[in-house]
Scaffold this motif. Sequence first.
Motif, mmCIF file in Angstrom:
data_model
loop_
_atom_site.group_PDB
_atom_site.id
_atom_site.type_symbol
_atom_site.label_atom_id
_atom_site.label_comp_id
_atom_site.label_asym_id
_atom_site.label_seq_id
_atom_site.Cartn_x
_atom_site.Cartn_y
_atom_site.Cartn_z
ATOM 1 N N PHE A 132 10.089 17.985 8.843
ATOM 2 C CA PHE A 132 10.427 18.214 10.307
ATOM 3 C C PHE A 132 11.520 19.530 9.888
ATOM 4 O O PHE A 132 11.793 19.344 8.200
ATOM 5 N N GLY A 133 10.736 20.428 10.729
ATOM 6 C CA GLY A 133 11.479 21.426 10.863
ATOM 7 C C GLY A 133 10.622 22.657 10.331
ATOM 8 O O GLY A 133 9.556 22.857 10.750
ATOM 9 N N THR A 134 11.350 23.763 10.125
ATOM 10 C CA THR A 134 10.639 25.216 10.058
ATOM 11 C C THR A 134 10.889 25.884 7.958
ATOM 12 O O THR A 134 12.284 25.925 7.726
ATOM 13 N N GLY A 135 9.821 26.768 7.585
ATOM 14 C CA GLY A 135 9.980 27.521 6.647
ATOM 15 C C GLY A 135 10.240 26.461 5.430
ATOM 16 O O GLY A 135 9.470 25.262 6.220
ATOM 17 N N SER A 136 10.920 26.512 4.503
ATOM 18 C CA SER A 136 10.014 25.871 3.510
ATOM 19 C C SER A 136 11.574 24.878 3.172
ATOM 20 O O SER A 136 11.621 23.913 2.503
ATOM 21 N N ASP A 137 12.467 24.678 4.049
ATOM 22 C CA ASP A 137 13.845 23.888 3.716
ATOM 23 C C ASP A 137 13.345 22.666 5.598
ATOM 24 O O ASP A 137 13.609 22.662 6.197
ATOM 25 N N ARG A 138 12.763 21.710 4.804
ATOM 26 C CA ARG A 138 12.206 20.422 5.538
ATOM 27 C C ARG A 138 13.004 19.134 5.122
ATOM 28 O O ARG A 138 13.652 18.460 4.082
ATOM 29 N N ALA A 139 13.641 18.393 6.037
ATOM 30 C CA ALA A 139 13.345 17.117 5.486
ATOM 31 C C ALA A 139 12.559 16.529 6.155
ATOM 32 O O ALA A 139 11.233 16.619 6.604
ATOM 33 N N SER A 140 12.641 15.196 5.692
ATOM 34 C CA SER A 140 11.515 14.258 5.632
ATOM 35 C C SER A 140 11.656 13.431 5.805
ATOM 36 O O SER A 140 12.362 12.044 5.384
ATOM 37 N N VAL A 141 10.209 11.983 6.066
ATOM 38 C CA VAL A 141 10.614 10.754 6.745
ATOM 39 C C VAL A 141 9.030 10.105 5.045
ATOM 40 O O VAL A 141 7.805 11.029 6.011
#
Length: 299
Positions: A132-141
């Motif tokens: 989730f999110g944009t770019g390389s810094d993303r949250a994840s499940v």
Amino acid sequence: MKRSALAHTAATLLCVALLGGCGSDGPDDPLGVDEDALEEALRGAQSLDEQDAEPAGEDQPDGGEFKPIEFLLPETSVEPDGFHTIPAICDAEAQANEYRAWLAFAVPDDWEAAGRTGGSSSPLSEGTTVRFGTGSDRASVDLHGDTILPDGQISDGQGEVWTTFDYDYRVGDVTGTVVYEEFATVSLDGQLVTVLVAHHEQAPDLLKVDEYKARIRTANIYGRWLDGSVYPASMVVTIEPTKEAKKLDEAVVAGIIGSFSMPECARQLTVVEEELHQGRDVDGDGKVATTEDYMELRR
């Protein structure tokens, strides 16, 4: 009518194709099915004559009593305020280009699904990470199905009984142990789920964010083992925030964990896969699924 040795062999071959194929990089191949293996299995299985069902719950030749499959998650996700649902991959009403898993779950409204890795052809052998999110810094499940040993205990992946999420690590000359602490207890449709957290401060050379883990029970399956004992299917959910955020509020973690559901489409596919594998009725409807039933669900 009992299945012949040929029928059992073909059903087993089909199961290998169903449960073994995985590995998708995105929604263009959302199920991650090994098409070559599936085609080979279908050629063997489709040559079989139709068989009469062995109703679930009747005594079997080995003396064990098989019970109907029991699903332990709700069919519909409960959305906390300020959350939206990521529908299951088999949900016909969902957008084809959405990044999804076999189980549906809810995330905060400002978490926009933007990627997916892994995948599985079976709801109970999930191996999917939604980002989730944009770019390389993303949250994840991340969802990862457990391997169950013949005695019903969870495997550690090396053939031994799982005991802990804690693990030792080495980064260059630095060694240590990552320890998970109890973070919260969440009620998931009456199932009490313990959420653990590994704080990133304990291993700054390894962890960039706090990591949250929870094991959820998905189904009780009877008949995989000859004595009729239960196969307790379960799955580990791992949640990671963005590197900028580093941590998540308890309400966010509890909201995600408490929203997991297995919709009817995933339940139907699970039943069909089990009936093709076991060669008998597993849900008590008096019928045994065919390969045609399976292919219809995959369309």
